[in-house]
Structures are given as structure tokens and as C-alpha cells.
Design a protein around this motif. Sequence first.
Motif, PDB file in Angstrom:
ATOM      1  N   GLY A 205      -5.151   9.489  -7.536  1.00  0.00           N
ATOM      2  CA  GLY A 205      -6.326   9.708  -6.706  1.00  0.00           C
ATOM      3  C   GLY A 205      -6.039  10.524  -5.455  1.00  0.00           C
ATOM      4  N   LYS A 206      -6.767  10.245  -4.393  1.00  0.00           N
ATOM      5  CA  LYS A 206      -6.693  11.033  -3.166  1.00  0.00           C
ATOM      6  C   LYS A 206      -5.478  10.615  -2.337  1.00  0.00           C
ATOM      7  CE  LYS A 206     -11.706  11.379  -3.312  1.00  0.00           C
ATOM      8  NZ  LYS A 206     -13.005  10.906  -2.759  1.00  0.00           N
ATOM      9  N   LEU A 207      -4.576  11.576  -2.125  1.00  0.00           N
ATOM     10  CA  LEU A 207      -3.339  11.300  -1.399  1.00  0.00           C
ATOM     11  C   LEU A 207      -3.153  12.318  -0.273  1.00  0.00           C
ATOM     12  CD1 LEU A 207      -0.795  10.507  -4.283  1.00  0.00           C
ATOM     13  CD2 LEU A 207      -2.208   8.926  -2.976  1.00  0.00           C
ATOM     14  N   ALA A 208      -2.640  11.820   0.850  1.00  0.00           N
ATOM     15  CA  ALA A 208      -2.431  12.655   2.037  1.00  0.00           C
ATOM     16  C   ALA A 208      -1.234  13.574   1.840  1.00  0.00           C
ATOM     17  CB  ALA A 208      -2.226  11.771   3.256  1.00  0.00           C
ATOM     18  N   LEU A 209      -1.422  14.849   2.148  1.00  0.00           N
ATOM     19  CA  LEU A 209      -0.332  15.813   1.987  1.00  0.00           C
ATOM     20  C   LEU A 209       0.780  15.573   3.001  1.00  0.00           C
ATOM     21  CD1 LEU A 209      -2.269  19.117   1.251  1.00  0.00           C
ATOM     22  CD2 LEU A 209      -1.164  17.554  -0.343  1.00  0.00           C
ATOM     23  N   ALA A 210       0.457  14.997   4.135  1.00  0.00           N
ATOM     24  CA  ALA A 210       1.491  14.704   5.127  1.00  0.00           C
ATOM     25  C   ALA A 210       2.559  13.805   4.537  1.00  0.00           C
ATOM     26  CB  ALA A 210       0.868  14.038   6.355  1.00  0.00           C
ATOM     27  N   TYR A 211       2.177  12.975   3.590  1.00  0.00           N
ATOM     28  CA  TYR A 211       3.148  12.091   2.937  1.00  0.00           C
ATOM     29  C   TYR A 211       3.650  12.711   1.637  1.00  0.00           C
ATOM     30  CZ  TYR A 211       5.298   7.945   0.900  1.00  0.00           C
ATOM     31  OH  TYR A 211       6.190   7.065   0.343  1.00  0.00           O
TER      32      TYR A 211
ATOM     33  N   GLY B 132       0.811  -1.211   0.000  1.00  0.00           N
ATOM     34  CA  GLY B 132       0.000   0.000   0.000  1.00  0.00           C
ATOM     35  C   GLY B 132       0.848   1.266   0.000  1.00  0.00           C
ATOM     36  N   TYR B 133       0.435   2.236  -0.781  1.00  0.00           N
ATOM     37  CA  TYR B 133       1.127   3.518  -0.843  1.00  0.00           C
ATOM     38  C   TYR B 133       0.785   4.298   0.418  1.00  0.00           C
ATOM     39  CZ  TYR B 133       3.080   7.694  -3.127  1.00  0.00           C
ATOM     40  OH  TYR B 133       3.853   8.792  -3.483  1.00  0.00           O
ATOM     41  N   PRO B 134       1.772   4.705   1.209  1.00  0.00           N
ATOM     42  CA  PRO B 134       1.471   5.357   2.490  1.00  0.00           C
ATOM     43  C   PRO B 134       0.510   6.535   2.374  1.00  0.00           C
ATOM     44  CG  PRO B 134       3.794   4.806   2.378  1.00  0.00           C
ATOM     45  CD  PRO B 134       3.220   4.515   1.012  1.00  0.00           C
ATOM     46  N   GLY B 135       0.596   7.262   1.277  1.00  0.00           N
ATOM     47  CA  GLY B 135      -0.258   8.444   1.124  1.00  0.00           C
ATOM     48  C   GLY B 135      -1.673   8.153   0.681  1.00  0.00           C
ATOM     49  N   ALA B 136      -1.984   6.924   0.306  1.00  0.00           N
ATOM     50  CA  ALA B 136      -3.305   6.595  -0.224  1.00  0.00           C
ATOM     51  C   ALA B 136      -4.396   6.826   0.822  1.00  0.00           C
ATOM     52  CB  ALA B 136      -3.328   5.148  -0.698  1.00  0.00           C
ATOM     53  N   VAL B 137      -5.361   7.669   0.510  1.00  0.00           N
ATOM     54  CA  VAL B 137      -6.474   7.961   1.411  1.00  0.00           C
ATOM     55  C   VAL B 137      -7.496   6.834   1.306  1.00  0.00           C
ATOM     56  CG1 VAL B 137      -8.396   9.541   1.886  1.00  0.00           C
ATOM     57  CG2 VAL B 137      -6.128  10.446   1.296  1.00  0.00           C
ATOM     58  N   VAL B 138      -7.824   6.233   2.449  1.00  0.00           N
ATOM     59  CA  VAL B 138      -8.751   5.097   2.459  1.00  0.00           C
ATOM     60  C   VAL B 138     -10.098   5.456   3.079  1.00  0.00           C
ATOM     61  CG1 VAL B 138      -6.958   3.336   2.407  1.00  0.00           C
ATOM     62  CG2 VAL B 138      -7.675   4.277   4.609  1.00  0.00           C
ATOM     63  N   MET B 139     -10.165   6.614   3.744  1.00  0.00           N
ATOM     64  CA  MET B 139     -11.430   7.134   4.267  1.00  0.00           C
ATOM     65  C   MET B 139     -11.438   8.639   3.990  1.00  0.00           C
ATOM     66  SD  MET B 139     -11.568   5.088   7.931  1.00  0.00           S
ATOM     67  CE  MET B 139     -13.191   5.712   8.396  1.00  0.00           C
ATOM     68  N   ASP B 140     -12.213   9.093   2.994  1.00  0.00           N
ATOM     69  CA  ASP B 140     -12.187  10.502   2.618  1.00  0.00           C
ATOM     70  C   ASP B 140     -13.171  11.298   3.462  1.00  0.00           C
ATOM     71  OD1 ASP B 140     -14.697   9.955   1.586  1.00  0.00           O
ATOM     72  OD2 ASP B 140     -14.043   9.947  -0.507  1.00  0.00           O
ATOM     73  N   GLU B 141     -13.325  12.591   3.130  1.00  0.00           N
ATOM     74  CA  GLU B 141     -14.151  13.466   3.965  1.00  0.00           C
ATOM     75  C   GLU B 141     -15.606  13.016   4.001  1.00  0.00           C
ATOM     76  OE1 GLU B 141     -14.246  17.459   2.542  1.00  0.00           O
ATOM     77  OE2 GLU B 141     -14.720  16.915   0.460  1.00  0.00           O
ATOM     78  N   THR B 142     -16.088  12.413   2.912  1.00  0.00           N
ATOM     79  CA  THR B 142     -17.472  11.942   2.878  1.00  0.00           C
ATOM     80  C   THR B 142     -17.684  10.805   3.874  1.00  0.00           C
ATOM     81  OG1 THR B 142     -17.615  12.528   0.530  1.00  0.00           O
ATOM     82  CG2 THR B 142     -19.283  11.019   1.390  1.00  0.00           C
TER      83      THR B 142
END
Length: 707
Positions: free
Chosen positions: A424-430, A353-363
Motif C-alpha cells: 500500500g501507501k508507503l513514505a519515500l523518506a523511509y 507498525g511499519y515505519p513507512g506506512a502512511v496513516v493519513m494520505d493526501e485526501t
Amino acid sequence: MSQKLHRRTLLQSIVAVAATTAFGCNEEETTEQQAAQSRAYFPQSVASGDPRPDSVVLWTRAVDEEHGGDVTLSLEVSTEESFGTLIANPKGLQALVAHDNALKVKVTNLSPRTTYYYRFVYEHDGERFVSPVGRTKTAPAPGEDVAVKLVVASCQDYVGRYYNTWQRLTQLGLDADAIVFLGDYIYETTGDPAFQSTNTLREVKFQKPEEALVQKTGFFQYYAAQSLSNYRDLYKTVRSDPVIQKVHERYPFINMWDDHEFSNDCWGSNATYENGRRTEKQDDRRRNAEQAFFEFLPIDTAGTAGEGSIDVDAEPKYPNTRIYRDFEFGKHVKLIVTDYRTYRPDHLIPEDGYPGAVVMDETVLAALGATPAFANDLFAYVDLDATEYEQHRATLRQVYVAQSQQAGLTQQEASAKAATWVKGKLALAYVNQVLAAAGAGALAIPPAGKPRGLAFVHMGKLNPFDVRGTRNIVIKDTYDLYAAYRYAATQTASENALGTEQETWLKGKLQAANTWKFIVSSVSLSALMLDLRQKTDIPDASLRQRFYFTTDQWDGFPTKKKELLTYVKNNVSNAVFLSGDIHASFASVEEGVPTLTAPSISSSSIKEEAGTAVQGAGFAQGSPIYRYIAVETDQTLRAANPNMVFSEADRHGFLVVEAKPGEVLATYHLLPSSEVHKDYTKRTPNELQRQFITHALRVQNGTITNA
């Protein structure tokens, strides 16, 4: 023309000549030589298992190295050690080359709670060769009002280690009804430097190394079993040890497998050596592992086989395997042996898994009412597929491909994974951290005004293809939230550890009328959490969190674990979990249910492995992180897990449980981890005895107290 002199005839001639001389063998010595000669035909001795009130499985391996081929045996069973009267004497039993000359025989029509002696006999060229004598014991009859004593053990790595704990058990001479072995009977690797020794006096060598999997860790290269021949070598090596032979000759075993009977941290037929670099679904390898397990252990998988030889080829293999089963020990014990490995799903966080991959978004967070908890900029993310981030995407993929190739992937493999994950959706922290490390800090994306979500990095995953943040040292609070979300989204499939059919079976067996229901789980149900939130001497604030020590055990399926424990608490009286795997001793009450975790027989202690892992993560021995996890292991675990009554993270041993109408007495017999590298068979019994300590606990009315 001279006749070729038979090897056995030559030996007999030498013995006969010696007997006529003044310095020849006396009668006792001749008997010893005959016993040694007989034993050569039974190199792994004998064993028994799966005791029931009216039956037991008996095992041996018989070889004739001179003639080769199948070996025809007879079996003698008696209630007398002298074998004066035989109660069973089946003949024409075949130890087949096709099964590596291993043989297991189910003997039926036995009497309950009775000690039996047994031996296998090989007759050839007019000579009679007798195996060592084994002793076994049938279970009490259903409803019989007697106390039941079981030895619980697990994890007996052979490489570089000695079976001093088994030796102590033989010294004690306990009148136990059976040994419940929870898994990791063998280890599939020949010298993994992560946890195995380089002691060449205790090593495993494959007869066909070309059929094994080659594993590399830094400069080290070793093998992992892959072929049937490889797995058989592991069992033959372990069972050649004289100490474990004595244990098998003395007690019936009830065996369950864990992961190392096939492959470390496995799930189904999937291995994890590559940590996600490549797919490791290995059906044939899994079936090879199971074949050897069924050949070398006295197990009756379905409990339905009739009297006589058990046909290993007829025992279903993966994916149709079923070895979960139950045993009745009189009025007071129902032993329910569950299989955690065969049906379980993958670990929740994928290794690749890519550390930055968002698995639970704001919705998703909003729907769960969790948005306020994620207001921090740390949880900001962007959709990398947006046109404005095209340059960011290209840079991130370039970095990912380079890292993947450095990790051993080909250009083509790395590019394919980059296309799968870096989108796709990636965390900026990473994302911003990677950009800065790549010299592209100017591309950093401000978090202000961006949506908030949960990514793998927020659960402790810092790198692709890494066990950390995937199966070890995972941030508890964010992981629990993600696990609950996935559990609901997949309609429980994400944590269906036992499989639907086995779980239904388990719940049915728990309704038994026996006083105590012992539920066997190869992996521990004790919560192993590390709470570092208040450790202000840890300079990195991101490390001051709560972590799961490992998510390969039941902590990795927290939603299902709580659901199962709650069911047991609300529907079952006097249930106790017996578990292993983690190489430590724990006693805790989880969701109101007592759980006892047995230590390892010889495998590296959890404290030893923690030290290796922490240093591997880059923390020096003098660092606070190292101290809390690898030095003060027990203190850290007890402080974070208030339901833990007893813990011992740096001793080997076994657990003895004695079930009576009103209580279970659980006694740990423990040996310092430093002593497992010493061969105590060459020392006096008192020397080993002095190294052991015991700790007794009482289980009663859903509680565990010191006895």
C-alpha cells in the motif's frame, strides 16, 4: 515409645530452663521472645485500607508452617492501644490456603475521624499468638469542617532498592488521614536490566520459576510474573520488608494499580514485552495479577461489601473488574480514584507498525486543511501495490523478513507480518532509506510529483518492534495531528482511556459539594514535552523537533486529555489531579486545572531512565542529545512546558497534601536518587533526615505558587 517432641514445646522448654538459670531471660526478654514467636505466624504483619467514616478494611496473612492448612483467627479492634475495651471482636475468621493465607476483613459501625487499634489473634494448642498491633483511622463524617491531610505516593520497586522514603515518613510521624498509593506497588519482573539492580540483598525469587515468563535483553535473562504463585511471591517479598510493614501498621492505604501490578505499559490484558513481535493478550495472567492484588492489599473494590471477611473470589476479575471508587473526607475533600489501565485502548502507534506506512494520505490531509504543512518532499509517498513498484515491494519485503528474523520472529511469522505491513501507501523518506541500506539504491524513487501524506516515520518511528517512536520519544506535532484524526475517525474510541462507563461515573462524582475534588490518576497529566527545535548544536536536523517524553501516560491521548481537562475546568470548582507513574515530581496547571505528580518511593528516577534510553538509542554521554535529555532534564522540561511550576526529575520521595477551605498545601519530601541504594535502617535517624529536602506549594483558585 518416645513421643515426638513438638517444635513449639521444644522452644518453650528451652525458654523455661533458661529462665531458671543465672543467665536466663528476664521478664522483658521473655516477652520479646514471645512477640517474635507470634510474629512468625504473621510474616507480612498487618495493614488497613479504604477508610470511610463508618468502616475500614483490615488485613493480615497468617501461616502455621508446622501444621499448614487454613488458619482460624479472631480480630480485636479497640480505641485503646491497650485493648482494654473491644469495640469489635469477630471470631472464626479464615486465612485460607486458597488465598495464600491472606485475609481481609471489613469492620463497620465505626465512628468518624477516630483512631482505632487492631490485632489478629491465632489460638492453637492452648497458646495465643498475637499479630503486631496496627493503627488506623476512619474518615471524617460527611460535612465535617476539618482539614484533611493525605500522603500521596507511587512506584516502589524492591529489586536493589531500599524504602528509605517510607522510613522518613515513619520518622515524621504525620497525623495523616490516609496514604493514597497511585500504583506500581510491585514490579512484575525479577531483575530487568533496563531499570532494576543486580543487588542480591534486595531481589525477588519465584518459588515456581517454571511458571514465569522468561525475558531476555541481550545477554541478560530474567523472569516476569505470570502465574498466581509468581504474583503472590512479589507481594510477599515486598511486604516482608520491615519498613513498609511499619508504614502499613501506622496508616490506612487507598490503593489503585498502574501497569506493573500486571505488566509494563499494559492496556487491558495486553502486555508489551514483545513490542509487537507477537500478540500478548493474556487474560489468565491478568486475572492472576488481579487475584494477588486483591488478596494482599486491604481494598474493598466496590465499597458495598458488608461486615466480615471479604471474599476475594467474589470480587470481579478481568474483564469485569471495577476498582475505581470514591471517598468522602468531611466537608472539604472528595477523593475520586480512577482506573487508567483496565479500559484504555492500545497505544496509538502500534509497536509492530511499519515505519513507512502512511496513516493519513493526501485526501485526509486535504479534508483537514493541512496540505500546505506537508508540501516538503519528506512527506512524499507512493502506492507500493502499483505494478511499477513490484521489484521495490519484493526487495522491501525481503529486508523486512530478514530484520524480523533477526528480531526473533520465525520465517513464517516474519513473512506473515511482511505481507500485512509492506504494501500500500508507503513514505519515500523511509522506503528510499531502506533500499539504500540494502544496496538497492538504484531503485530509489524520486519524490517529485508524488502525493504527500503522514506516516509512522514522521512521528519518530524508525524501526518495527521498537518502543522508540511508539511509546517513548514521539514527535509531538505530527502525533497530535494523527491523534485528533484517529479520535474523530473512531468516534473517540482511539483515546477512550477511562472507558465510557467510568468517564460518566467520574463526571457524576465531580458534581459533589465538597470544597476540593481530588482526582486520582495513576499516570501523570503534566505535559512532558521536549522542545529541541532551537538546539542548533544538535547536528541532525531531524532531531530538532518537539517530542513527547512518553505516550504511555496522558500525553499519549492528547485529544481526550484536553477534552477532559476542559470539562473539569468549565464544570468543576477546585479540582486537583493527583498522579504518579513517571518517577519524578511535577506541579503544573494543565488547561487551567492544577495537577500534582508524586515522585517514586524507590523506582529509578526519570532522569536515570532517560540516560539509559538515550544511550540505548546510540547517543554518547557527551552528545548534545544526551545533555539536554539526561543531564539537563529539568531545565529542558521547564523550558518546553511553561505551565510547569515545579519539577524534580532525580529525587525519590512522597507528597503530602493538606486540604483546607481556601487552599491546598502540597509539600514534596525528596531524597536524592543516589541514596535509594543504601540501607538507612542501619544508620542513625539524623543521617536519613539530612538527606531530605522539602518543597512546599500552594494550590488556590486554579493556580499553583510556591508556599
